[in-house]
Design a protein around this motif. Structure first.
Motif, PDB file in Angstrom:
ATOM      1  N   GLY A  66       0.582  -1.261   0.121  1.00 51.36           N
ATOM      2  CA  GLY A  66      -0.201   0.086  -0.396  1.00 51.36           C
ATOM      3  C   GLY A  66       0.483   1.390  -0.729  1.00 51.36           C
ATOM      4  O   GLY A  66       1.457   0.732  -0.533  1.00 51.36           O
ATOM      5  N   LEU A  67       0.060   2.521   0.408  1.00 44.57           N
ATOM      6  CA  LEU A  67       0.691   3.791  -0.346  1.00 44.57           C
ATOM      7  C   LEU A  67       2.117   3.917   1.525  1.00 44.57           C
ATOM      8  O   LEU A  67       1.795   3.021   1.863  1.00 44.57           O
ATOM      9  N   THR A  68       2.207   4.562   0.697  1.00 41.83           N
ATOM     10  CA  THR A  68       4.175   4.645   1.572  1.00 41.83           C
ATOM     11  C   THR A  68       5.308   3.471   1.383  1.00 41.83           C
ATOM     12  O   THR A  68       5.862   3.420   2.062  1.00 41.83           O
ATOM     13  N   CYS A  69       4.550   1.832   1.289  1.00 41.33           N
ATOM     14  CA  CYS A  69       5.931   0.976   1.058  1.00 41.33           C
ATOM     15  C   CYS A  69       6.221   0.944   0.511  1.00 41.33           C
ATOM     16  O   CYS A  69       6.763   1.213  -0.933  1.00 41.33           O
ATOM     17  N   ASN A  92       7.973  -3.735   3.491  1.00 41.80           N
ATOM     18  CA  ASN A  92       7.233  -3.740   4.267  1.00 41.80           C
ATOM     19  C   ASN A  92       6.660  -5.080   4.863  1.00 41.80           C
ATOM     20  O   ASN A  92       6.152  -5.276   6.200  1.00 41.80           O
ATOM     21  N   TYR A 113       1.805  12.338   0.514  1.00 40.92           N
ATOM     22  CA  TYR A 113       2.238  10.635   0.697  1.00 40.92           C
ATOM     23  C   TYR A 113       1.192   9.530   0.113  1.00 40.92           C
ATOM     24  O   TYR A 113       1.681   8.213  -0.412  1.00 40.92           O
ATOM     25  N   HIS A 169      -2.663  -5.424  -0.297  1.00 40.66           N
ATOM     26  CA  HIS A 169      -2.911  -4.483   0.730  1.00 40.66           C
ATOM     27  C   HIS A 169      -3.721  -2.985   0.913  1.00 40.66           C
ATOM     28  O   HIS A 169      -2.651  -2.356   0.202  1.00 40.66           O
ATOM     29  N   SER A 170      -4.416  -2.368   1.215  1.00 41.33           N
ATOM     30  CA  SER A 170      -5.273  -1.248   0.592  1.00 41.33           C
ATOM     31  C   SER A 170      -4.667  -0.450  -0.494  1.00 41.33           C
ATOM     32  O   SER A 170      -5.417  -1.647  -1.391  1.00 41.33           O
ATOM     33  N   MET A 171      -4.030  -0.030  -0.820  1.00 45.01           N
ATOM     34  CA  MET A 171      -3.631   0.287  -2.499  1.00 45.01           C
ATOM     35  C   MET A 171      -3.288  -0.714  -2.946  1.00 45.01           C
ATOM     36  O   MET A 171      -3.498  -0.722  -4.478  1.00 45.01           O
ATOM     37  N   TRP A 219      -8.576   8.797  -1.634  1.00 43.96           N
ATOM     38  CA  TRP A 219      -7.505   8.688  -2.742  1.00 43.96           C
ATOM     39  C   TRP A 219      -7.414   8.038  -4.170  1.00 43.96           C
ATOM     40  O   TRP A 219      -6.434   8.349  -4.681  1.00 43.96           O
ATOM     41  N   HIS A 247      -5.898  -0.965   9.682  1.00 42.89           N
ATOM     42  CA  HIS A 247      -5.525  -1.300   8.696  1.00 42.89           C
ATOM     43  C   HIS A 247      -3.487  -1.271   9.107  1.00 42.89           C
ATOM     44  O   HIS A 247      -3.473  -1.676   7.539  1.00 42.89           O
ATOM     45  N   TYR A 301      -0.194  -3.440   9.878  1.00 49.98           N
ATOM     46  CA  TYR A 301       0.551  -4.964   9.450  1.00 49.98           C
ATOM     47  C   TYR A 301       0.027  -6.257  10.331  1.00 49.98           C
ATOM     48  O   TYR A 301       0.233  -7.263  10.649  1.00 49.98           O
TER      49      TYR A 301
END
Ligand SMILES: N[C@@H](CCC(=O)N[C@@H](CSC=O)C(=O)NCC(=O)O)C(=O)O
Length: 277
Positions: A52-55, A59, A95, A145-147, A180, A255, A257
């Motif tokens: 996801g975002l920022t990863c 991660n 981010y 995950h997420s994004m 988003w 949300h 890990y």
């Protein structure tokens, strides 16, 4: 391609590589977990993980705790990065756009289109590199995950022949209808909302003709749930098209890990069933 780290894990190996991506027009990094069966010379199926975002590639490998079960099942895991990167690559101050936020689409708009082609990277370039380099079969599954959950679902729905199953944790399920997704799709794809629908899991699921099994887990204490994730849209799409989606809501999970680590074993065993692992 250059190996930049390796760590033994559950009798297999976690390795990080740097390589030149022709699709993204920059240097990229990915990580692979090779289970003991692969180390012993057997070709194994692959689960592609989209974060996801920022990863980055790190991660999931460091936090999800997937290696023990992947070793047991004989599944390799490839963790991709989430965008093109580098000094010459366009970026944004926030981010949720630019580096670390590629949204797994091919950008058509300036200044993004020079490098941001994460859809082609995940669908074509990375699997070709993995299958030419490592002891793997062409049996593939995809998760995220997420994004990255949005990426996994949309890429699987658009390429059902490539993957035997798909799963996601807390995916951005209906990006055309959340901040988003609207921000990223406007920047990368332009203002035509009809084009956005080609990268929206709920829209794609409504009209899917080839249906691979899908598992989605969502925490009910996720602070992005209502505004950004919208699993109810995915559930409605699955019901409308009779899609084999199993969507599970989990009380108390957020949300993070910590949530992914709690259910990753079930996702790996779900994929193993269809990978024949
Ligand atoms: N920093 C941001 C939130 C960023 C965030 O929560 N990233 C998630 C993915 S969110 C959707 O794609 C993540 O996986 N972070 C990395 C991790 O290791 O937890 C903010 O401040 O709101």
């Amino acid at each position: 391609m250059e190996m930049i780290s390796q760590n033994k894990s559950f009798d297999g190996w976690h390795k990080q590589y740097r390589h030149r991506s022709e699709v993204l027009n920059c240097e990229m990094r990915f990580a692979i977990y090779l289970p003991p069966q692969a180390v012993q010379g057997q070709d194994v199926p692959v689960l592609y993980w989209l974060s996801g975002l920022t990863c980055s590639d790190e991660n999931f490998m460091q936090k999800a705790g997937a290696q023990r079960v992947a070793a047991d099942l004989g599944i390799a895991i490839v963790a991709a990065d989430t965008s093109p990167r580098g000094d010459g690559v366009a970026n944004a101050d926030q981010y949720d756009l630019g580096q670390g936020a590629g949204f797994y689409v091919n950008a058509t708009q300036q200044p993004w289109s020079k490098h941001y082609r994460m859809y082609d990277y995940i669908v074509s370039e990375l699997p070709a590199l993995i299958e030419a380099t490592f002891p793997v079969t062409s049996k593939r599954a995809i998760s995220g995950h997420s994004m990255g959950g949005h990426g996994a679902l949309t890429i699987a729905l658009k390429n059902p022949a490539m993957f035997s199953s798909v799963s996601a944790f807390s995916p951005i399920s209906n990006p055309v209808n959340c901040p988003w997704g609207q921000q990223a799709f406007t920047a990368y794809l332009g203002k035509d909302r009809e084009l956005w629908k080609q990268h929206d899991a709920s829209e794609l699921m409504k009209s899917a003709e080839v249906r691979i099994p899908a598992l989605v887990d969502q925490g009910e204490a996720d602070n992005f749930l209502v505004e950004q994730l919208k699993p109810e849209a995915l559930q409605a799409a699955a019901e409308a098209s009779d899609y084999p989606l199993r969507l599970r809501l989990h009380a108390g999970y957020d949300h993070s890990y910590y949530f992914i680590a709690s259910f990753i074993e079930e996702h790996l065993r779900f994929h193993a069933e269809y990978l024949g692992a």
